[in-house]
Design a protein around this motif. Structure first.
Motif, mmCIF file in Angstrom:
data_model
loop_
_atom_site.group_PDB
_atom_site.id
_atom_site.type_symbol
_atom_site.label_atom_id
_atom_site.label_comp_id
_atom_site.label_asym_id
_atom_site.label_seq_id
_atom_site.Cartn_x
_atom_site.Cartn_y
_atom_site.Cartn_z
ATOM 1 N N ILE A 101 0.851 -1.116 -0.128
ATOM 2 C CA ILE A 101 0.614 0.185 -0.096
ATOM 3 C C ILE A 101 0.635 1.622 -0.426
ATOM 4 C CG2 ILE A 101 -1.704 1.336 1.834
ATOM 5 C CD1 ILE A 101 -2.233 -1.254 2.417
ATOM 6 N N ASP A 102 1.912 1.227 0.408
ATOM 7 C CA ASP A 102 2.707 2.268 0.875
ATOM 8 C C ASP A 102 3.607 2.849 0.073
ATOM 9 O OD1 ASP A 102 3.469 4.468 2.731
ATOM 10 O OD2 ASP A 102 5.413 3.456 3.181
ATOM 11 N N GLU A 103 4.239 2.075 -0.680
ATOM 12 C CA GLU A 103 5.477 2.014 -1.539
ATOM 13 C C GLU A 103 4.905 1.694 -3.135
ATOM 14 O OE1 GLU A 103 8.608 0.149 -0.905
ATOM 15 O OE2 GLU A 103 8.527 0.956 1.193
ATOM 16 N N GLN A 104 3.903 1.454 -3.433
ATOM 17 C CA GLN A 104 2.895 0.367 -4.500
ATOM 18 C C GLN A 104 2.166 1.084 -5.279
ATOM 19 O OE1 GLN A 104 5.987 -0.398 -6.839
ATOM 20 N NE2 GLN A 104 7.329 -1.004 -5.477
ATOM 21 N N GLN A 106 -0.309 2.997 -5.669
ATOM 22 C CA GLN A 106 -0.597 4.449 -6.511
ATOM 23 C C GLN A 106 -0.074 4.287 -8.244
ATOM 24 O OE1 GLN A 106 1.327 7.935 -3.289
ATOM 25 N NE2 GLN A 106 -0.790 8.276 -3.951
ATOM 26 N N ALA A 107 0.973 4.023 -8.183
ATOM 27 C CA ALA A 107 1.571 3.321 -9.097
ATOM 28 C C ALA A 107 0.688 2.711 -10.141
ATOM 29 C CB ALA A 107 2.997 2.838 -9.108
ATOM 30 N N TYR A 108 0.635 2.170 -9.853
ATOM 31 C CA TYR A 108 -0.768 1.244 -10.215
ATOM 32 C C TYR A 108 -2.562 1.611 -10.710
ATOM 33 C CZ TYR A 108 3.072 -2.387 -10.689
ATOM 34 O OH TYR A 108 4.261 -2.912 -10.652
ATOM 35 N N GLN A 109 -2.856 2.487 -10.076
ATOM 36 C CA GLN A 109 -4.065 2.528 -9.679
ATOM 37 C C GLN A 109 -4.841 3.709 -10.705
ATOM 38 O OE1 GLN A 109 -5.068 3.530 -4.948
ATOM 39 N NE2 GLN A 109 -4.020 5.485 -6.169
ATOM 40 N N ASP A 110 -3.892 3.685 -11.628
ATOM 41 C CA ASP A 110 -4.092 4.367 -13.293
ATOM 42 C C ASP A 110 -5.114 2.997 -14.159
ATOM 43 O OD1 ASP A 110 -1.588 3.247 -13.677
ATOM 44 O OD2 ASP A 110 -1.481 4.415 -14.967
ATOM 45 N N ASP A 288 9.845 -7.993 1.716
ATOM 46 C CA ASP A 288 10.105 -8.277 -0.037
ATOM 47 C C ASP A 288 9.028 -8.802 -0.750
ATOM 48 O OD1 ASP A 288 10.474 -5.399 0.975
ATOM 49 O OD2 ASP A 288 12.766 -5.757 1.231
ATOM 50 N N ALA A 289 9.471 -9.829 -0.678
ATOM 51 C CA ALA A 289 8.990 -11.111 -1.202
ATOM 52 C C ALA A 289 7.698 -10.782 -1.711
ATOM 53 C CB ALA A 289 9.782 -12.268 -0.822
ATOM 54 N N GLN A 290 6.976 -10.347 -0.494
ATOM 55 C CA GLN A 290 5.230 -10.015 -0.523
ATOM 56 C C GLN A 290 4.991 -9.212 -1.599
ATOM 57 O OE1 GLN A 290 3.540 -12.875 0.489
ATOM 58 N NE2 GLN A 290 4.175 -13.579 2.968
ATOM 59 N N VAL A 291 5.513 -8.149 -1.128
ATOM 60 C CA VAL A 291 5.736 -7.534 -2.505
ATOM 61 C C VAL A 291 5.583 -7.255 -4.042
ATOM 62 C CG1 VAL A 291 5.891 -4.958 -2.746
ATOM 63 C CG2 VAL A 291 5.677 -5.669 -0.348
ATOM 64 N N ALA A 292 7.056 -8.276 -3.549
ATOM 65 C CA ALA A 292 7.248 -8.398 -4.813
ATOM 66 C C ALA A 292 6.175 -9.179 -5.423
ATOM 67 C CB ALA A 292 8.901 -9.209 -5.507
ATOM 68 N N ALA A 293 5.591 -10.066 -5.013
ATOM 69 C CA ALA A 293 4.226 -11.909 -5.197
ATOM 70 C C ALA A 293 2.768 -10.155 -6.489
ATOM 71 C CB ALA A 293 3.910 -12.043 -4.733
ATOM 72 N N VAL A 294 3.053 -9.568 -5.332
ATOM 73 C CA VAL A 294 2.052 -8.948 -6.189
ATOM 74 C C VAL A 294 1.931 -7.620 -6.881
ATOM 75 C CG1 VAL A 294 -0.487 -6.915 -5.440
ATOM 76 C CG2 VAL A 294 0.887 -8.691 -3.400
ATOM 77 N N VAL A 295 3.502 -7.158 -6.794
ATOM 78 C CA VAL A 295 4.051 -6.461 -8.145
ATOM 79 C C VAL A 295 4.276 -7.892 -8.962
ATOM 80 C CG1 VAL A 295 6.383 -5.311 -8.887
ATOM 81 C CG2 VAL A 295 4.945 -4.323 -7.065
ATOM 82 N N GLY A 296 4.969 -8.471 -9.281
ATOM 83 C CA GLY A 296 4.527 -9.568 -10.418
ATOM 84 C C GLY A 296 3.376 -9.446 -11.002
ATOM 85 N N ALA A 297 1.933 -10.481 -9.654
ATOM 86 C CA ALA A 297 1.097 -10.263 -10.356
ATOM 87 C C ALA A 297 0.636 -9.255 -11.864
ATOM 88 C CB ALA A 297 -0.133 -10.691 -9.220
ATOM 89 N N LEU A 298 0.084 -7.753 -10.638
ATOM 90 C CA LEU A 298 -0.453 -6.694 -11.675
ATOM 91 C C LEU A 298 0.798 -6.427 -12.625
ATOM 92 C CD1 LEU A 298 -0.539 -4.424 -8.178
ATOM 93 C CD2 LEU A 298 -1.574 -5.470 -9.147
ATOM 94 N N ASN A 299 1.696 -6.765 -13.142
ATOM 95 C CA ASN A 299 2.288 -6.433 -14.140
ATOM 96 C C ASN A 299 2.092 -7.462 -15.206
ATOM 97 O OD1 ASN A 299 4.062 -4.189 -12.892
ATOM 98 N ND2 ASN A 299 5.861 -5.728 -12.680
ATOM 99 N N TYR A 300 1.520 -9.341 -14.904
ATOM 100 C CA TYR A 300 1.290 -9.583 -15.080
ATOM 101 C C TYR A 300 -0.294 -9.326 -15.703
ATOM 102 C CZ TYR A 300 -0.395 -14.145 -17.550
ATOM 103 O OH TYR A 300 -1.241 -15.184 -18.070
ATOM 104 N N LEU A 301 -0.796 -9.437 -15.169
ATOM 105 C CA LEU A 301 -2.389 -8.070 -15.955
ATOM 106 C C LEU A 301 -2.127 -7.022 -16.236
ATOM 107 C CD1 LEU A 301 -4.326 -9.481 -12.441
ATOM 108 C CD2 LEU A 301 -3.644 -10.520 -14.116
ATOM 109 N N ARG A 302 -1.195 -6.587 -16.448
ATOM 110 C CA ARG A 302 -1.329 -4.946 -16.832
ATOM 111 C C ARG A 302 -0.409 -5.373 -17.935
ATOM 112 N NH1 ARG A 302 1.979 -0.257 -14.790
ATOM 113 N NH2 ARG A 302 3.242 -1.660 -15.255
#
Length: 302
Positions: A101-104, A106-110, A288-302
């Motif tokens: 929430i804190d670091e990532q 906002q970058a995906y809210q578009d 950081d691995a938990q954050v990376a997992a969410v980021v990896g999911a979002l990048n794939y979906l985007r």
């Protein structure tokens, strides 16, 4: 490897209320939900839509439950659910959700709407427990008329929001205490014989056996591998006693088992499993691995 007899109950006999009460009396507050979690969530109010979606009252403890939502909701965008702290003792799931929430976020809210519940089981967080005070596992209780208040509150939240989920990432850990405490306790509670499994050294994923989406799972693992190591299968080509689908991924019938990622019909769903007891990973790497997992999911979906 069979575990020694659990100190509560009679072998082969499921627990009744006296045994559950005896178990509960042994639990102790070891850290603060308010200090560790709520204070962070309060600071998010300047940037996000923070709501209280329920309350839990256990003995003399009161726990407000919080969800963090995208501040500008757009019904045209797909919605992603991130859940942490279903098992309160799994620390990096809670703090990984907060850090996302804190670091990532906002970058995906578009692209996405977000629903994030950082700590579903605050009593479990404070007592470092898998169960709730009723000796119920919230991560086997995501179904209608749930016996776990924690799970029921989340189900009502998603129902009240009235959204269809594109994806759900549920943040968990597998720890050495799964074998030393939680599996023996479950066997004793249910009147069964416990046989331990090998604890995987590293990160892995659990998905829905009826909708595996293995390409999506691989994208998540690829991002996590930048942060920490992926768990190898054991000598039987298994993880936690389950045959692997692909390296780093196992699957269960998540709806039938009442698992958190089975609470909806999301096309893409995964449960992360970090190993915080590894000699090759630090607590910060696990978060950081938990954050990376969410980021990896979002990048794939985007």
């Amino acid at each position: 490897m069979q575990q020694q007899q659990y100190p509560i109950g009679t072998p082969g006999k499921p627990w009744g209320e006296p045994e559950k009460k005896e178990w509960l009396q042994k639990q102790r507050i070891q850290r603060s939900y308010n200090d560790d979690v709520v204070t962070h969530i309060e600071r998010f109010k300047a940037r996000f839509d923070v709501r209280e979606y329920g309350q839990l009252d256990y003995a003399d403890k009161h726990y407000p439950l919080y969800v963090v939502l995208s501040p500008e909701w757009d019904d045209e965008k797909p919605t992603v659910l991130v859940t942490g702290g279903v098992h309160g003792y799994e620390t990096s799931g809670v703090h990984g959700a907060l850090k996302f929430i804190d670091e990532q976020m906002q970058a995906y809210q578009d692209v996405f709407n977000f629903i994030v519940t950082p700590c579903i089981s605050p009593w479990g967080y404070e007592t470092i427990n898998r169960w709730n005070p009723d000796a119920v596992d919230p991560n086997r209780s995501f179904y209608q008329s749930s016996p776990a208040k924690e799970s029921g509150c989340v189900l009502r939240l998603i129902d009240d929001l009235g959204v269809d989920l594109l994806a759900h990432i549920d943040l968990h850990e597998t720890t050495d205490t799964d074998n030393s405490e939680f599996r023996p306790a479950k066997a004793a509670r249910d009147g069964e014989v416990n046989t331990n499994w090998n604890i995987p050294d590293g990160f892995y994923l659990v998905t829905n056996s009826e909708n595996k989406q293995l390409e999506f799972q691989q994208a998540v693992l690829a991002e996590v591998a930048k942060v920490t190591h992926i768990a190898p299968a054991d000598e039987d080509n298994r993880l936690i006693g389950t045959d692997i689908d692909i390296p780093g991924v196992i699957s269960y019938p998540t709806h039938d088992l009442g698992l958190c990622i089975g609470l909806s019909q999301a096309m893409y769903a995964t449960t992360t499993e970090v190993y915080p007891d590894s000699e090759n990973a630090t607590p910060e790497q696990c978060i950081d691995a938990q954050v990376a997992a969410v980021v990896g999911a979002l990048n794939y979906l985007r």
